[in-house]
Design a protein around this motif. Structure first.
Motif, PDB file in Angstrom:
ATOM      1  N   THR A  16       0.816  -1.180  -0.112  1.00 35.60           N
ATOM      2  CA  THR A  16       0.116   0.006   0.539  1.00 35.60           C
ATOM      3  C   THR A  16       0.824   1.096  -0.237  1.00 35.60           C
ATOM      4  O   THR A  16       1.141   1.994   0.854  1.00 35.60           O
ATOM      5  CB  THR A  16      -1.282   0.117   1.096  1.00 35.60           C
ATOM      6  OG1 THR A  16       0.441  -0.123   2.354  1.00 35.60           O
ATOM      7  CG2 THR A  16      -1.328  -1.574   1.619  1.00 35.60           C
ATOM      8  N   VAL A  17       1.808   1.142  -0.815  1.00 35.25           N
ATOM      9  CA  VAL A  17       2.909   2.588  -0.914  1.00 35.25           C
ATOM     10  C   VAL A  17       2.106   4.103  -0.762  1.00 35.25           C
ATOM     11  O   VAL A  17       2.827   5.403  -0.245  1.00 35.25           O
ATOM     12  CB  VAL A  17       3.223   2.507  -2.786  1.00 35.25           C
ATOM     13  CG1 VAL A  17       2.881   3.072  -3.686  1.00 35.25           C
ATOM     14  CG2 VAL A  17       4.579   3.266  -2.310  1.00 35.25           C
ATOM     15  N   GLY A  18       0.949   4.130  -1.066  1.00 35.38           N
ATOM     16  CA  GLY A  18       0.308   5.732  -0.709  1.00 35.38           C
ATOM     17  C   GLY A  18       1.197   6.274  -1.326  1.00 35.38           C
ATOM     18  O   GLY A  18       1.666   6.867  -2.529  1.00 35.38           O
ATOM     19  N   ALA A  19       1.602   7.822  -0.712  1.00 37.19           N
ATOM     20  CA  ALA A  19       2.494   8.909  -1.064  1.00 37.19           C
ATOM     21  C   ALA A  19       3.879   8.418  -0.955  1.00 37.19           C
ATOM     22  O   ALA A  19       4.908   9.457  -1.012  1.00 37.19           O
ATOM     23  CB  ALA A  19       2.119   9.546  -0.411  1.00 37.19           C
ATOM     24  N   GLY A  20       3.984   7.228  -0.171  1.00 32.23           N
ATOM     25  CA  GLY A  20       5.543   6.582  -0.638  1.00 32.23           C
ATOM     26  C   GLY A  20       6.230   7.229   0.498  1.00 32.23           C
ATOM     27  O   GLY A  20       7.793   7.017   0.667  1.00 32.23           O
ATOM     28  N   GLY A  21       5.750   7.277   1.832  1.00 29.82           N
ATOM     29  CA  GLY A  21       6.447   7.919   3.160  1.00 29.82           C
ATOM     30  C   GLY A  21       7.171   6.299   4.027  1.00 29.82           C
ATOM     31  O   GLY A  21       8.500   6.676   4.370  1.00 29.82           O
ATOM     32  N   HIS A  22       6.734   5.430   4.137  1.00 31.26           N
ATOM     33  CA  HIS A  22       6.935   4.323   4.845  1.00 31.26           C
ATOM     34  C   HIS A  22       7.577   3.915   3.711  1.00 31.26           C
ATOM     35  O   HIS A  22       9.278   2.972   4.113  1.00 31.26           O
ATOM     36  CB  HIS A  22       5.882   3.266   4.671  1.00 31.26           C
ATOM     37  CG  HIS A  22       5.174   3.781   5.875  1.00 31.26           C
ATOM     38  ND1 HIS A  22       3.249   2.769   6.027  1.00 31.26           N
ATOM     39  CD2 HIS A  22       5.212   3.795   6.986  1.00 31.26           C
ATOM     40  CE1 HIS A  22       2.829   3.204   7.358  1.00 31.26           C
ATOM     41  NE2 HIS A  22       3.787   3.658   7.684  1.00 31.26           N
ATOM     42  N   ASP A  39       0.085   0.318  -5.373  1.00 25.61           N
ATOM     43  CA  ASP A  39      -1.090   0.784  -4.521  1.00 25.61           C
ATOM     44  C   ASP A  39      -2.380   0.569  -5.794  1.00 25.61           C
ATOM     45  O   ASP A  39      -1.981   0.560  -7.424  1.00 25.61           O
ATOM     46  CB  ASP A  39      -0.822   2.151  -4.594  1.00 25.61           C
ATOM     47  CG  ASP A  39      -2.112   2.393  -3.908  1.00 25.61           C
ATOM     48  OD1 ASP A  39      -1.654   3.259  -2.372  1.00 25.61           O
ATOM     49  OD2 ASP A  39      -3.002   3.042  -3.617  1.00 25.61           O
ATOM     50  N   ARG A  40      -3.428   0.242  -5.856  1.00 22.11           N
ATOM     51  CA  ARG A  40      -4.459  -0.033  -6.720  1.00 22.11           C
ATOM     52  C   ARG A  40      -5.162   1.397  -7.131  1.00 22.11           C
ATOM     53  O   ARG A  40      -5.778   1.202  -8.099  1.00 22.11           O
ATOM     54  CB  ARG A  40      -5.839  -0.819  -6.016  1.00 22.11           C
ATOM     55  CG  ARG A  40      -5.909   0.337  -4.896  1.00 22.11           C
ATOM     56  CD  ARG A  40      -7.309  -1.004  -4.194  1.00 22.11           C
ATOM     57  NE  ARG A  40      -8.519  -1.764  -5.147  1.00 22.11           N
ATOM     58  CZ  ARG A  40      -9.782  -2.381  -4.101  1.00 22.11           C
ATOM     59  NH1 ARG A  40      -9.503  -2.120  -3.708  1.00 22.11           N
ATOM     60  NH2 ARG A  40     -10.406  -2.513  -5.465  1.00 22.11           N
ATOM     61  N   GLU A  64      -1.382  -2.838  -8.446  1.00 27.00           N
ATOM     62  CA  GLU A  64      -2.147  -3.461  -8.393  1.00 27.00           C
ATOM     63  C   GLU A  64      -3.182  -3.605  -7.643  1.00 27.00           C
ATOM     64  O   GLU A  64      -2.838  -2.961  -6.530  1.00 27.00           O
ATOM     65  CB  GLU A  64      -1.087  -5.240  -8.219  1.00 27.00           C
ATOM     66  CG  GLU A  64      -0.309  -5.303  -9.629  1.00 27.00           C
ATOM     67  CD  GLU A  64      -1.141  -6.197 -10.761  1.00 27.00           C
ATOM     68  OE1 GLU A  64      -2.143  -6.285 -10.352  1.00 27.00           O
ATOM     69  OE2 GLU A  64      -0.035  -6.544 -11.413  1.00 27.00           O
ATOM     70  N   ASN A  65      -3.719  -4.667  -7.796  1.00 25.90           N
ATOM     71  CA  ASN A  65      -5.358  -4.984  -5.958  1.00 25.90           C
ATOM     72  C   ASN A  65      -4.284  -5.538  -4.996  1.00 25.90           C
ATOM     73  O   ASN A  65      -3.176  -6.759  -5.203  1.00 25.90           O
ATOM     74  CB  ASN A  65      -6.467  -5.239  -6.378  1.00 25.90           C
ATOM     75  CG  ASN A  65      -6.979  -5.043  -4.565  1.00 25.90           C
ATOM     76  OD1 ASN A  65      -6.436  -5.728  -3.818  1.00 25.90           O
ATOM     77  ND2 ASN A  65      -8.013  -5.253  -5.206  1.00 25.90           N
ATOM     78  N   PHE A  66      -3.525  -5.074  -3.512  1.00 23.14           N
ATOM     79  CA  PHE A  66      -3.005  -6.534  -2.788  1.00 23.14           C
ATOM     80  C   PHE A  66      -3.961  -7.799  -3.228  1.00 23.14           C
ATOM     81  O   PHE A  66      -3.047  -9.009  -2.250  1.00 23.14           O
ATOM     82  CB  PHE A  66      -2.616  -5.970  -1.723  1.00 23.14           C
ATOM     83  CG  PHE A  66      -3.589  -5.441  -0.459  1.00 23.14           C
ATOM     84  CD1 PHE A  66      -4.413  -5.782  -0.263  1.00 23.14           C
ATOM     85  CD2 PHE A  66      -3.083  -3.912   0.077  1.00 23.14           C
ATOM     86  CE1 PHE A  66      -5.235  -5.927   1.026  1.00 23.14           C
ATOM     87  CE2 PHE A  66      -4.297  -3.826   0.569  1.00 23.14           C
ATOM     88  CZ  PHE A  66      -5.271  -4.501   1.045  1.00 23.14           C
ATOM     89  N   ASP A  85      -0.150  -1.225   5.424  1.00 22.64           N
ATOM     90  CA  ASP A  85      -1.053   0.240   5.656  1.00 22.64           C
ATOM     91  C   ASP A  85      -2.363   0.313   5.436  1.00 22.64           C
ATOM     92  O   ASP A  85      -2.274   1.045   4.084  1.00 22.64           O
ATOM     93  CB  ASP A  85      -0.061   1.782   5.981  1.00 22.64           C
ATOM     94  CG  ASP A  85      -0.030   2.924   6.038  1.00 22.64           C
ATOM     95  OD1 ASP A  85      -0.560   2.866   7.160  1.00 22.64           O
ATOM     96  OD2 ASP A  85      -0.047   3.499   6.088  1.00 22.64           O
ATOM     97  N   GLY A  87      -6.290   0.691   4.858  1.00 24.58           N
ATOM     98  CA  GLY A  87      -7.397   1.929   4.256  1.00 24.58           C
ATOM     99  C   GLY A  87      -7.072   2.841   3.379  1.00 24.58           C
ATOM    100  O   GLY A  87      -6.467   2.366   2.736  1.00 24.58           O
ATOM    101  N   GLN A  92      -6.513  11.338  -0.408  1.00 24.30           N
ATOM    102  CA  GLN A  92      -8.339  10.158  -0.888  1.00 24.30           C
ATOM    103  C   GLN A  92      -8.589  11.422  -0.341  1.00 24.30           C
ATOM    104  O   GLN A  92      -9.445  11.366  -1.019  1.00 24.30           O
ATOM    105  CB  GLN A  92      -7.442   8.471  -0.879  1.00 24.30           C
ATOM    106  CG  GLN A  92      -6.501   7.785  -1.636  1.00 24.30           C
ATOM    107  CD  GLN A  92      -6.427   6.567  -1.552  1.00 24.30           C
ATOM    108  OE1 GLN A  92      -6.709   6.247  -0.035  1.00 24.30           O
ATOM    109  NE2 GLN A  92      -6.451   5.928  -2.525  1.00 24.30           N
ATOM    110  N   MET A 112     -11.242   3.104  -4.865  1.00 23.54           N
ATOM    111  CA  MET A 112      -9.382   3.286  -5.155  1.00 23.54           C
ATOM    112  C   MET A 112      -9.011   3.362  -6.146  1.00 23.54           C
ATOM    113  O   MET A 112      -8.098   4.117  -6.776  1.00 23.54           O
ATOM    114  CB  MET A 112      -8.827   1.995  -3.907  1.00 23.54           C
ATOM    115  CG  MET A 112      -9.323   2.853  -2.144  1.00 23.54           C
ATOM    116  SD  MET A 112      -8.771   1.188  -1.641  1.00 23.54           S
ATOM    117  CE  MET A 112      -9.591   1.753   0.175  1.00 23.54           C
TER     118      MET A 112
END
Ligand code: SAM
Length: 242
Positions: A16-22, A39-40, A64-66, A85, A87, A92, A112
């Motif tokens: 769930t890379v999102g904005a890439g913080g983790h 990330d989807r 991709e969807n995890f 991570d 949700g 979003q 999403m």
């Protein structure tokens, strides 16, 4: 980072890379760390690509969807660590047009990935019984049946429910309560879970993650509500006994 223990390097997956913080924090821990970032949401992935550009050669991206992790990792080595991570991201939530937030006016979308049924489609077509089930099972909403009846009445009398604030007002009216949290919180959570089939995806992800990890691999899941938490804990028990 402590649980993932990436210092010795290896192959990691941020599901769930999102904005890439983790992902950024992980990659910065050492030059021997390789990462597959999923990330989807195409917008999130584009953002992560920019943020992680300096790690080129060590990071790959996949929209991709995890839930499909088993297939996504088909040609990959067993993972040293996998992170999810769960949700929606604050990005979003803050974008009105994505329709995730009852605080911002926007279309009732909540997808999403931008594909499949929107929340408006569900609110327009579901029966009182279906809506009640969604709100009760995915929102743990005590007044599920009352809200479901309110929604169906509104759409029958006044026409389609297409906006986030419009739905939030209908929910507040149906509940007629003074709660500590916004009355629409659980309803929005429930619809989001249904639109994105989040709990089904989580179960499939966990099974694949445990399967695709090497011995002594680490799986870290950040969950935000009791429904997710229950599924994660059940998977933890199964993997302990396996
Ligand atoms: C809480 S955010 C992650 C934030 C990220 N850890 C960071 O540091 O920026 C969750 C992200 O997971 C993505 N997501 C949620 N469910 C997903 C799924 N089934 N497959 C892939 N990505 C998913 C969302 O699109 C969102 O970008």
């Amino acid at each position: 980072m402590e649980f993932l223990a990436p210092e010795r390097g290896g192959f990691f997956v941020d599901a769930t890379v999102g904005a890439g913080g983790h992902a950024e924090a992980l990659l910065a821990r050492g030059p021997k760390i390789r990462l597959l970032a999923l990330d989807r949401d195409p917008d999130a992935l584009a953002l992560a690509r920019r943020r992680l550009a300096r790690f080129e050669g060590r990071v790959e991206f996949a929209g991709e969807n995890f839930a499909d992790l088993e297939r996504v990792l088909d040609d990959s080595p067993a993972a040293d660590g996998i992170l999810a991570d769960l949700g929606v991201s604050s990005m979003q939530l803050e974008q009105g047009p994505r329709g995730f937030s009852f605080r911002r006016d926007g279309p009732l979308d909540m997808r999403m990935s931008g594909a499949g049924r929107t929340a408006a489609d569900i609110v327009a077509a579901a029966s009182v019984e279906e809506l009640t089930r969604i709100l009760r099972d995915y929102g743990e909403e005590r007044m599920a049946a009352k809200i479901a009846r309110g929604i169906v009445q509104e759409r029958d009398w006044r026409g389609p429910i297409t906006g986030t604030r419009q739905l939030a007002r209908i929910v507040a009216r149906a509940k007629g309560t003074r709660e500590r949290i916004d009355p629409a919180t659980r309803v929005f959570q429930a619809l989001r879970i249904e639109v994105n089939q989040e709990l089904v995806a989580l179960s499939r992800f966990l099974a694949a993650a445990v399967h695709r990890m090497r011995v002594r691999g680490r799986l870290v899941v950040v969950s935000y509500h009791s429904l997710e938490d229950r599924i994660v804990r059940a998977a933890e028990k199964v993997s302990e006994t396996a």
